[in-house]
Scaffold this active site. Structure first.
Site, PDB file in Angstrom:
ATOM      1  N   SER A 549       0.890  -3.958   1.661  1.00  0.00           N
ATOM      2  CA  SER A 549      -0.207  -4.266   2.589  1.00  0.00           C
ATOM      3  C   SER A 549      -0.630  -5.732   2.584  1.00  0.00           C
ATOM      4  O   SER A 549      -1.484  -6.125   3.377  1.00  0.00           O
ATOM      5  CB  SER A 549      -1.415  -3.377   2.292  1.00  0.00           C
ATOM      6  N   LYS A 592     -11.057  -0.346   1.210  1.00  0.00           N
ATOM      7  CA  LYS A 592     -10.947  -1.791   1.425  1.00  0.00           C
ATOM      8  C   LYS A 592     -12.163  -2.316   2.198  1.00  0.00           C
ATOM      9  O   LYS A 592     -12.703  -3.374   1.882  1.00  0.00           O
ATOM     10  CB  LYS A 592      -9.656  -2.112   2.191  1.00  0.00           C
TER      11      LYS A 592
END
Length: 594
Positions: A549, A592
């Site tokens: 990511s 996140k």
């Protein structure tokens, strides 16, 4: 005889007894054999607790113990709803006989006992009924025209789910009874039928079916960051179902014999933890928590995770064999709940056997609610402050969460609240304060806990060339990181530092290749890599990092470096970058964002 051991276990116990009768009582093997028989008798072969199926009560218990966690609460509510429907489901019986009087009499008796009854005049009619209806039990005559009872039995064996078959005949012989039972019949009744024996047979088959339905339990895996309430939810589930609760920690477990036990050939052999705990609680359907399943060790003595494949598989654990017992024990009634911080570390076959429920990080609003309704009252009780009217203001709670803790769960928040309570208790004793009312606001909180411990400085940091902000997910929750890129004279090397895993290294190489192949699109010199080295560094070098990511974050850092344009620090990036420039979705977005 009193223990009513299952037939295979009873045979083993009788054989062991016969062996002991021939042995001298002073022999060491005599004591081992005696202990073994005692252990077999002490196990709960038939003892189990009935689930409390009151859905409203279970929801109230879970709500009173935990705020949020809707996924877990819904799963338990669904489980109880299915159990409730199973307990009241109709038991359907098909009566097959070519004599109408016998057929009608049997149907009348069974309907009177509360069963749903269908009838058929011969085997072929019965086949048509079975095609259209699900029947739990078939009572069939043996001798019939067109299709007899044995042929019907062979047809019913192919059905799914398979009904139980009871054969009824006026030509009862030992050989025909043995033949029927070998082909899968549940029972064999002679004519004329003894109605009490018939009722007892049907009742026994019905209870067996209800018992099998009611004892099958799900295998769950609670996955999420530390401090999000995985273990305590397991206790609440046991309380809601009114089952016994067992917890064993698998962290650092290296020897598979801990779980499966030792063979009796070893001196001091013992059963494994699973069987030992079931014997201790005295029932065969507790809520069994396998804590920290992702932290199992591996060494030359075996792989304990592989032992769990059998225990956590609903198709296999009906006949779990502990090395010490050496006879099958049914674990299908146990509700296994495993907990893990990162399920990615688990072997794929083991993960496939469990239903994973993710515990997300708590938002600041959820932490405020939990602190107000759960943590503060608990710490006030533990520090003898309940008689004092101490109030935490909204601003103080926000400051406590944002400036003194940085976590996905609640452990540090509770520690800080406990610290405040201890300091308040000391103030009351030292100053002999009579005033029971006290308001904990922001200035008082700072005077008690000192200056703030955590700052949120990345967004407010100045923009720099080659530095971008990224979002990562760790087993401790979401994190904000910065990615730094630098260029210097060299020999076309890509240097990667910051304790990076292989997937993250490949993401950096993909990002560089993408920029080199699309240099003109970004107004970058196509020869920028010749005679140069590029260094990509992700700070916090002591922390291991991996995953795809960060691909887009690295790409933007390189573009910023090569175009000499500073990247915005108040924009954080996450996403997997492909060689063609596509950005693929990644997991952990909620954590996140938090």
């Amino acid at each position: 005889e009193k223990a009513k051991l299952p037939t295979p276990v009873n045979l083993v116990a009788q054989k062991e007894l016969e062996r002991l009768e021939k042995m001298d009582a002073s022999s060491p093997d005599y004591t081992i054999g005696l202990n073994y028989i005692d252990y077999l008798l002490a196990l709960p072969w038939h003892a189990f607790t009935d689930d409390n199926l009151d859905l409203k009560r279970a929801e109230n218990i879970l709500d009173s113990h935990h705020h949020g966690l809707q996924l877990v609460k819904e799963r338990i509510a669904e489980y109880l709803a299915v159990r409730t429907l199973s307990s009241v489901a109709d038991f359907q019986v098909l009566v097959v006989d070519d004599e109408e009087i016998a057929r009608t009499n049997l149907a009348y008796v069974l309907k009177k006992d509360g069963y749903q009854v269908l009838t058929a005049a011969n085997g072929l009619e019965a086949v048509e009924v079975l095609k259209q209806h699900h029947c739990d039990l078939v009572l069939t005559d043996l001798k019939m025209k067109e299709m007899d009872g044995i042929q019907l039995l062979e047809y019913a064996r192919e059905l799914e789910p398979r009904p139980e078959i009871v054969l009824i005949t006026g030509y009862a012989t030992v050989s025909s009874a043995v033949d029927a039972l070998q082909k899968g019949a549940a029972h064999y009744l002679p004519k004329p039928i003894d109605l009490e024996e018939l009722r007892a047979t049907v009742r026994g088959i019905h209870q067996k079916k209800v018992h099998l339905t009611m004892t099958r339990s799900p295998v769950l895996c609670f996955a999420g960051p530390p401090g999000t309430g995985k273990t305590s939810v397991g206790c609440s589930i046991a309380q809601a179902l009114q089952r016994e609760f067992v917890r064993i920690s698998l962290a650092g477990l290296r020897d598979e014999a801990e779980i499966r036990g030792h063979r009796r050939t070893y001196v001091g052999a013992m059963p494994g933890r699973i069987i030992s705990e079931i014997k201790r609680v005295g029932v065969r359907n507790p809520v069994f928590m396998l804590d920290e399943i992702d932290k199992i060790g591996q060494d030359f003595r075996g792989d304990p995770a592989s032992v769990l494949l059998e225990i956590l598989d609903p198709e296999q654990n009906q006949r779990f064999v502990d090395n010490y017992l050496d006879v099958p024990f049914d674990l299908s009634g146990v509700m296994f709940i495993a907990t893990a911080n990162a399920v990615e570390k688990l072997p794929e076959p083991l993960l496939d056997r469990m239903e994973v429920i993710h515990f997300p990080s708590y938002t600041a609003r959820e932490k405020r609610m939990i602190a107000k309704h759960y943590l503060i009252p608990r710490q006030m009780r533990e520090h003898a402050l309940t008689s004092r009217k101490i109030e935490f203001t909204e601003g103080a709670l926000n400051k406590l969460i944002e400036d003194y803790t940085l976590e996905a769960g609640l452990r540090n928040l509770e520690r800080q609240i406990a610290t405040v309570c201890r300091k308040l208790a000391r103030i009351y004793v030292r100053d002999e304060k009579d005033d029971p009312e006290l308001k904990v606001d922001e200035p008082l909180l700072e005077s008690l806990l000192g200056p703030r411990k955590f700052t949120h400085e990345i967004a407010s940091a100045g923009r720099q060339v080659g530095v971008t902000t990224g979002l990562v997910w760790t087993e401790f929750g979401g994190e904000i990181i910065s990615v730094e890129a630098g260029i210097m004279k060299g020999s076309q090397q890509l240097i990667l530092t910051g304790s990076l895993g292989s997937v993250l290294r490949e993401s950096a190489q993909t990002a560089l290749s993408y920029i080199r192949s699309h240099a003109e699109d970004f107004s970058i010199d196509s020869d920028f890599f010749s005679g140069s080295d590029i260094h990509i560094h992700i700070p916090s070098g002591a922390v291991t990092k991996d995953g795809p990511s960060a691909g887009v974050t690295i790409a933007i850092a390189l573009i910023s470096l090569l175009t000499r344009k500073p990247a915005r620090r108040d924009v954080a990036l996450t996403g997997e970058l492909t060689l063609s420039g596509r950005i693929l979705p990644v997991s952990g977005i909620r954590d996140k964002l938090l």
